[in-house]
Design an enzyme around this catalytic site. Structure first.
Site, PDB file in Angstrom:
ATOM      1  N   ASN A  89     -42.798 -11.341  -3.772  1.00  0.00           N
ATOM      2  CA  ASN A  89     -43.976 -11.049  -4.246  1.00  0.00           C
ATOM      3  C   ASN A  89     -45.083 -10.895  -3.335  1.00  0.00           C
ATOM      4  O   ASN A  89     -46.268 -10.101  -3.591  1.00  0.00           O
ATOM      5  CB  ASN A  89     -44.488 -12.092  -5.105  1.00  0.00           C
ATOM      6  CG  ASN A  89     -45.821 -11.843  -5.606  1.00  0.00           C
ATOM      7  OD1 ASN A  89     -46.194 -10.898  -6.549  1.00  0.00           O
ATOM      8  ND2 ASN A  89     -47.020 -12.708  -5.418  1.00  0.00           N
ATOM      9  N   TYR A 155     -48.787   2.520   0.888  1.00  0.00           N
ATOM     10  CA  TYR A 155     -48.547   1.530  -0.172  1.00  0.00           C
ATOM     11  C   TYR A 155     -47.542   2.078  -1.163  1.00  0.00           C
ATOM     12  O   TYR A 155     -46.440   1.430  -1.655  1.00  0.00           O
ATOM     13  CB  TYR A 155     -49.932   1.249  -0.892  1.00  0.00           C
ATOM     14  CG  TYR A 155     -49.535   0.063  -2.122  1.00  0.00           C
ATOM     15  CD1 TYR A 155     -49.480  -1.251  -1.790  1.00  0.00           C
ATOM     16  CD2 TYR A 155     -49.400   0.467  -3.345  1.00  0.00           C
ATOM     17  CE1 TYR A 155     -49.253  -2.091  -2.899  1.00  0.00           C
ATOM     18  CE2 TYR A 155     -49.454  -0.536  -4.539  1.00  0.00           C
ATOM     19  CZ  TYR A 155     -49.299  -1.695  -4.037  1.00  0.00           C
ATOM     20  OH  TYR A 155     -48.999  -2.856  -5.329  1.00  0.00           O
ATOM     21  N   THR A 190     -56.280  -9.426  -9.658  1.00  0.00           N
ATOM     22  CA  THR A 190     -56.084 -10.320  -8.431  1.00  0.00           C
ATOM     23  C   THR A 190     -56.963 -10.064  -7.288  1.00  0.00           C
ATOM     24  O   THR A 190     -57.571  -9.032  -7.272  1.00  0.00           O
ATOM     25  CB  THR A 190     -54.659 -10.150  -8.012  1.00  0.00           C
ATOM     26  OG1 THR A 190     -54.523  -9.262  -7.332  1.00  0.00           O
ATOM     27  CG2 THR A 190     -53.453 -10.491  -9.322  1.00  0.00           C
TER      28      THR A 190
END
Length: 267
Positions: A89, A155, A190
């Site tokens: 993760n 990314y 997050t």
């Protein structure tokens, strides 16, 4: 796989999706190794799990270091007796300015954490899972791994790699009893979504912060539930699951499939 009595490793377990997944696995009965470069965050995750009566232990890991990943697996075996579940993760965004203006050290860091570390963690964990007779690996990809995500091209490239790796490792189920799947969430609430703004200042930073706050977001707990679905459902292997706020999670098929019969066209 029923998580009860199993041993799980969660990288990036000190916050966000990793913390939510570590807690969910512990509530389901797994002993959890919380692996993170952030000792304070990782230790807090362990404290939260133990406060609910679960079992967890923290190990400091820089996922870009091979020796740290090996030590992570050894720690799980020595502390809890093995490894049954890996939630790969840990991740970062490249931030602003975007590639190709982004400095080389930042986009290389994105590739190292978001792709190289996923590949490496699989390689060091599979032998431990073989010793247990099988296991489950769930990689954190992204919707950026199945679309052309222009805000962060590197990314995007890394997450496409994670999706491709996941699908290509489907053979491990037959060879070793190890299922590999990945989650592809949209924007999740997050700390990660704000870290990329650290290189900005003034009005530009305020504009991006306002934009991010206005986005519909998933809660980390929703993503953790998808991870547990992959752990529990023995029929799921080599799959990517898309997650969007307010929508039912769904599997994302590859854009094309090669037929075994060479006379058949791509479809």
């Amino acid at each position: 796989m029923d998580p009860q009595g199993k041993v799980a490793i969660v990288t990036g377990g000190g916050s966000g999706i990793g913390r939510a997944t570590a807690q969910a696995l512990a509530r389901a009965g797994a002993a959890v190794v919380v692996a993170d470069v952030d000792a304070d965050g990782g230790s807090e995750t362990v404290r939260l799990i133990e406060g609910e009566g679960g079992r967890a232990a923290f190990v400091a890991v820089d996922v870009t270091r091979w020796e740290d990943l090996e030590r992570m697996v050894s720690f799980a075996e020595e502390t809890f007796g093995g490894v049954d579940i890996l939630h790969n993760n840990a991740g970062v965004a490249t931030g602003r300015p975007r590639f190709p203006e982004a400095p080389r050290e930042r986009w290389e860091r994105t590739l190292n954490i978001d792709l190289w570390a996923v590949i490496a963690a699989v390689q060091v964990t599979v032998p431990a899972m073989r010793r247990r007779g099988g296991g489950v690996i769930v990689n954190t990809a992204s919707l950026a791994g199945v679309i052309g995500y222009q805000p962060d091209p590197v990314y995007c490239a890394a997450k496409h790699g994670v999706v491709g790796l996941t699908r290509a490792l489907a053979f491990l189920k037959d060879e070793a009893g190890i299922r590999v799947n990945c989650i592809c969430p949209g924007v999740v609430d997050t700390p990660l979504i704000y870290r990329g703004l650290q290189t900005l200042a003034g009005p530009e930073r305020q504009e991006w912060e306002s934009y991010i706050r206005s986005m519909p977001k998933l809660r980390p707990e929703e993503v953790a539930e998808a991870v547990l679905t992959f752990v529990r459902d023995e029929s799921l292997n080599g799959e990517a699951m898309g997650l969007l706020p307010g929508s039912t999670p769904r599997l994302i098929p590859p854009p094309i499939r090669l037929e075994r019969d060479p006379s058949q066209r791509l479809r």
